[in-house]
Design a protein around this motif. Structure first.
Motif, PDB file in Angstrom:
ATOM      1  N   LEU A 160       1.748  15.889  28.058  1.00  0.00           N
ATOM      2  CA  LEU A 160       1.514  16.855  26.985  1.00  0.00           C
ATOM      3  C   LEU A 160       1.688  18.264  27.519  1.00  0.00           C
ATOM      4  N   VAL A 161       2.345  19.103  26.735  1.00  0.00           N
ATOM      5  CA  VAL A 161       2.424  20.530  27.026  1.00  0.00           C
ATOM      6  C   VAL A 161       1.891  21.235  25.783  1.00  0.00           C
ATOM      7  N   ARG A 162       0.832  22.005  25.978  1.00  0.00           N
ATOM      8  CA  ARG A 162       0.208  22.714  24.870  1.00  0.00           C
ATOM      9  C   ARG A 162       0.110  24.192  25.198  1.00  0.00           C
ATOM     10  N   GLU A 163       0.311  25.013  24.189  1.00  0.00           N
ATOM     11  CA  GLU A 163       0.136  26.448  24.380  1.00  0.00           C
ATOM     12  C   GLU A 163      -1.302  26.806  24.055  1.00  0.00           C
ATOM     13  N   LEU A 164      -1.933  27.496  24.977  1.00  0.00           N
ATOM     14  CA  LEU A 164      -3.288  28.003  24.772  1.00  0.00           C
ATOM     15  C   LEU A 164      -3.144  29.481  24.423  1.00  0.00           C
ATOM     16  N   PRO A 165      -3.580  29.879  23.231  1.00  0.00           N
ATOM     17  CA  PRO A 165      -3.284  31.219  22.729  1.00  0.00           C
ATOM     18  C   PRO A 165      -3.959  32.341  23.519  1.00  0.00           C
ATOM     19  N   GLN A 166      -3.292  33.480  23.502  1.00  0.00           N
ATOM     20  CA  GLN A 166      -3.868  34.662  24.144  1.00  0.00           C
ATOM     21  C   GLN A 166      -5.112  35.103  23.394  1.00  0.00           C
ATOM     22  N   TYR A 167      -5.043  35.076  22.061  1.00  0.00           N
ATOM     23  CA  TYR A 167      -6.166  35.459  21.221  1.00  0.00           C
ATOM     24  C   TYR A 167      -6.562  34.257  20.376  1.00  0.00           C
ATOM     25  N   GLY A 168      -7.808  34.172  20.049  1.00  0.00           N
ATOM     26  CA  GLY A 168      -8.250  33.065  19.210  1.00  0.00           C
ATOM     27  C   GLY A 168      -8.809  31.931  20.037  1.00  0.00           C
ATOM     28  N   PRO A 169      -9.363  30.950  19.382  1.00  0.00           N
ATOM     29  CA  PRO A 169     -10.051  29.882  20.109  1.00  0.00           C
ATOM     30  C   PRO A 169      -9.088  28.906  20.793  1.00  0.00           C
ATOM     31  N   TRP A 170      -9.514  28.410  21.943  1.00  0.00           N
ATOM     32  CA  TRP A 170      -8.814  27.325  22.624  1.00  0.00           C
ATOM     33  C   TRP A 170      -9.408  26.004  22.148  1.00  0.00           C
ATOM     34  N   PRO A 171      -8.645  24.926  22.228  1.00  0.00           N
ATOM     35  CA  PRO A 171      -9.203  23.631  21.820  1.00  0.00           C
ATOM     36  C   PRO A 171     -10.371  23.236  22.736  1.00  0.00           C
ATOM     37  N   PRO A 172     -11.313  22.480  22.207  1.00  0.00           N
ATOM     38  CA  PRO A 172     -12.493  22.100  23.008  1.00  0.00           C
ATOM     39  C   PRO A 172     -12.146  21.417  24.329  1.00  0.00           C
ATOM     40  N   GLU A 173     -11.095  20.617  24.367  1.00  0.00           N
ATOM     41  CA  GLU A 173     -10.735  19.916  25.597  1.00  0.00           C
ATOM     42  C   GLU A 173     -10.182  20.841  26.686  1.00  0.00           C
ATOM     43  N   ALA A 174      -9.915  22.102  26.346  1.00  0.00           N
ATOM     44  CA  ALA A 174      -9.418  23.072  27.333  1.00  0.00           C
ATOM     45  C   ALA A 174     -10.491  24.077  27.747  1.00  0.00           C
ATOM     46  N   ARG A 175     -11.669  23.932  27.252  1.00  0.00           N
ATOM     47  CA  ARG A 175     -12.733  24.910  27.547  1.00  0.00           C
ATOM     48  C   ARG A 175     -13.029  25.041  29.044  1.00  0.00           C
ATOM     49  N   HIS A 176     -12.833  23.968  29.806  1.00  0.00           N
ATOM     50  CA  HIS A 176     -13.079  24.042  31.250  1.00  0.00           C
ATOM     51  C   HIS A 176     -12.098  24.993  31.951  1.00  0.00           C
ATOM     52  N   LEU A 177     -11.060  25.418  31.245  1.00  0.00           N
ATOM     53  CA  LEU A 177     -10.052  26.312  31.818  1.00  0.00           C
ATOM     54  C   LEU A 177     -10.238  27.771  31.409  1.00  0.00           C
ATOM     55  N   LEU A 178     -11.196  28.052  30.545  1.00  0.00           N
ATOM     56  CA  LEU A 178     -11.353  29.412  30.015  1.00  0.00           C
ATOM     57  C   LEU A 178     -11.501  30.473  31.103  1.00  0.00           C
ATOM     58  N   HIS A 179     -12.149  30.156  32.192  1.00  0.00           N
ATOM     59  CA  HIS A 179     -12.333  31.164  33.240  1.00  0.00           C
ATOM     60  C   HIS A 179     -11.009  31.526  33.935  1.00  0.00           C
ATOM     61  N   HIS A 180      -9.935  30.767  33.673  1.00  0.00           N
ATOM     62  CA  HIS A 180      -8.607  31.086  34.225  1.00  0.00           C
ATOM     63  C   HIS A 180      -7.794  31.985  33.293  1.00  0.00           C
ATOM     64  N   HIS A 181      -8.320  32.249  32.089  1.00  0.00           N
ATOM     65  CA  HIS A 181      -7.573  33.039  31.120  1.00  0.00           C
ATOM     66  C   HIS A 181      -7.293  34.415  31.705  1.00  0.00           C
ATOM     67  N   ASN A 182      -6.040  34.864  31.588  1.00  0.00           N
ATOM     68  CA  ASN A 182      -5.655  36.130  32.207  1.00  0.00           C
ATOM     69  C   ASN A 182      -5.659  37.314  31.242  1.00  0.00           C
ATOM     70  N   ASN A 183      -5.927  37.079  29.959  1.00  0.00           N
ATOM     71  CA  ASN A 183      -5.966  38.127  28.931  1.00  0.00           C
ATOM     72  C   ASN A 183      -4.656  38.900  28.791  1.00  0.00           C
ATOM     73  N   ARG A 184      -3.571  38.394  29.395  1.00  0.00           N
ATOM     74  CA  ARG A 184      -2.271  39.072  29.292  1.00  0.00           C
ATOM     75  C   ARG A 184      -1.313  38.346  28.361  1.00  0.00           C
ATOM     76  N   CYS A 185      -1.436  37.009  28.293  1.00  0.00           N
ATOM     77  CA  CYS A 185      -0.462  36.248  27.530  1.00  0.00           C
ATOM     78  C   CYS A 185      -1.029  34.876  27.171  1.00  0.00           C
ATOM     79  N   ALA A 186      -0.334  34.195  26.292  1.00  0.00           N
ATOM     80  CA  ALA A 186      -0.670  32.796  26.029  1.00  0.00           C
ATOM     81  C   ALA A 186      -0.358  32.010  27.297  1.00  0.00           C
ATOM     82  N   LEU A 187      -1.054  30.930  27.521  1.00  0.00           N
ATOM     83  CA  LEU A 187      -0.835  30.108  28.703  1.00  0.00           C
ATOM     84  C   LEU A 187      -0.341  28.719  28.300  1.00  0.00           C
TER      85      LEU A 187
END
Length: 113
Positions: free
Chosen positions: A64-91
């Motif tokens: 699976l390849v999913r885009e995690l948005p720059q703004y707005g909520p991430w899916p619950p299954e990706a919450r463990h990755l929130l501390h990696h968010h760079n606030n510059r772009c979608a990941l």
């Protein structure tokens, strides 16, 4: 070859190469089926984890390849990755799972070759 062309076929993870010495850093993942191959490339690695059970290439259940948005909520299954968010772009979040394989890569860009 694209991921779409591997859909519906049994495929194997044949290699995972993560290069943090490059700028931007990159991960190259190779998958194959009996009749096709796909090479995935992620650039600007933010997080990478690979648990590989079979050194000769493990069977893959799901890619699976999913885009995690720059703004707005991430899916619950990706919450463990929130501390990696760079606030510059979608990941881009790549996950590969199989009976003895698990790969998770979070990066700024995703492409297929």
């Amino acid at each position: 070859m694209s991921l779409e062309e591997l859909r519906g076929h049994v495929h194997w993870l044949t290699s995972v190469a993560i290069r943090t010495d490059l700028r931007p850093s990159e991960a190259v993942i190779e998958l194959r089926s009996e009749s096709a191959r796909a090479t995935l490339r992620l650039m600007g690695i933010v997080h990478a984890r690979a648990d590989l059970g079979d050194p000769d290439g493990g069977l893959v259940d799901e890619v699976l390849v999913r885009e995690l948005p720059q703004y707005g909520p991430w899916p619950p299954e990706a919450r463990h990755l929130l501390h990696h968010h760079n606030n510059r772009c979608a990941l881009q979040w790549l996950t590969i799972t199989g009976p003895s394989e698990e790969v998770e890569i979070l990066a700024e860009e995703f492409g297929e070759r």
